[in-house]
Design a protein around this motif. Structure first.
Motif: not given
Length: 209
Positions: A18-33, A47-53
């Motif tokens: 499966l493909a798994l998108l990883l979305l961190h909490g506030t202050g995290g980054d694409e590698r956190d999870l 697939m770790g993603l970093r928030g853009r805000v």
């Protein structure tokens, strides 16, 4: 800001299930999870993603007006942007694979918003310490979607009542929802990992007769 991502295949050349998108909490980054994702789903393409805000320099996936008060217009716009980017990435890197998201806190809220606003993107979601991100005017059809919500019993940020509200909303939309309350605060515990592992193990498997 551009979308910042990290992609990690399963170890030892194992074909991803499966493909798994990883979305961190506030202050995290694409590698956190990445460690959590790998432990919970050893056979996933992560697939770790970093928030853009940025909130005082801390990455997030959407803006908020205050603690627990979300900027709904920004959330809708950011969810559309992320859904488009993720759809393209998944089509290129994981064609034909079941799709799930694992999000923590702000990332869990974004994953929930993706389900509610862009239901065709995901087959499943693991929402750790979620809140209700928004209530769409028209609920989507989430039949066949698998959703795990894991709240912390003593969480002052995303209390269990928020998880219950979100679980009810997802069930009303037709999703198969599992909700658990952990003996924890906002931080994650090993029981969250176990719950995520159990949920992700079922993604893409046919329902029992």
């Amino acid at each position: 800001m551009e979308h910042v991502t990290v992609v990690e295949a399963p170890a030892n050349g194992v074909a991803p299930r499966l493909a798994l998108l990883l979305l961190h909490g506030t202050g995290g980054d694409e590698r956190d999870l990445i460690p959590l994702g790998r432990e919970a789903a050893p056979d996933a393409l992560l697939m770790g993603l970093r928030g853009r805000v940025l909130e005082h320099g801390a990455p997030r996936f959407f803006q908020r007006l205050a603690e627990g008060v979300f900027d709904e217009a920004d959330l809708v716009a950011r969810a559309a942007d992320l859904a488009g980017f993720a759809e393209d990435m998944l089509a290129r890197l994981a064609p034909g694979l079941p799709r799930a998201a694992l999000g923590f806190s702000n990332g869990a809220n974004m994953a929930a918003a993706l389900l509610l606003l862009h239901p065709r993107l995901l087959d499943a979601a693991v929402l750790l310490r979620p809140m209700v991100p928004l209530v769409p005017a028209t609920l989507p059809d989430l039949t066949g979607r698998q959703v795990l919500l894991s709240s912390g019993m003593a969480d002052p940020i995303a209390p269990p009542a928020e998880g219950q509200r979100l679980a009810a909303l997802m069930r009303e939309a037709g999703a198969a929802v599992t909700q658990v309350v952990q003996p924890a605060s906002h931080g994650l515990v090993q029981r969250d990992v176990a719950a995520a592992t159990s949920a992700l193990r079922e993604v893409g498997r046919p329902a029992a007769a």
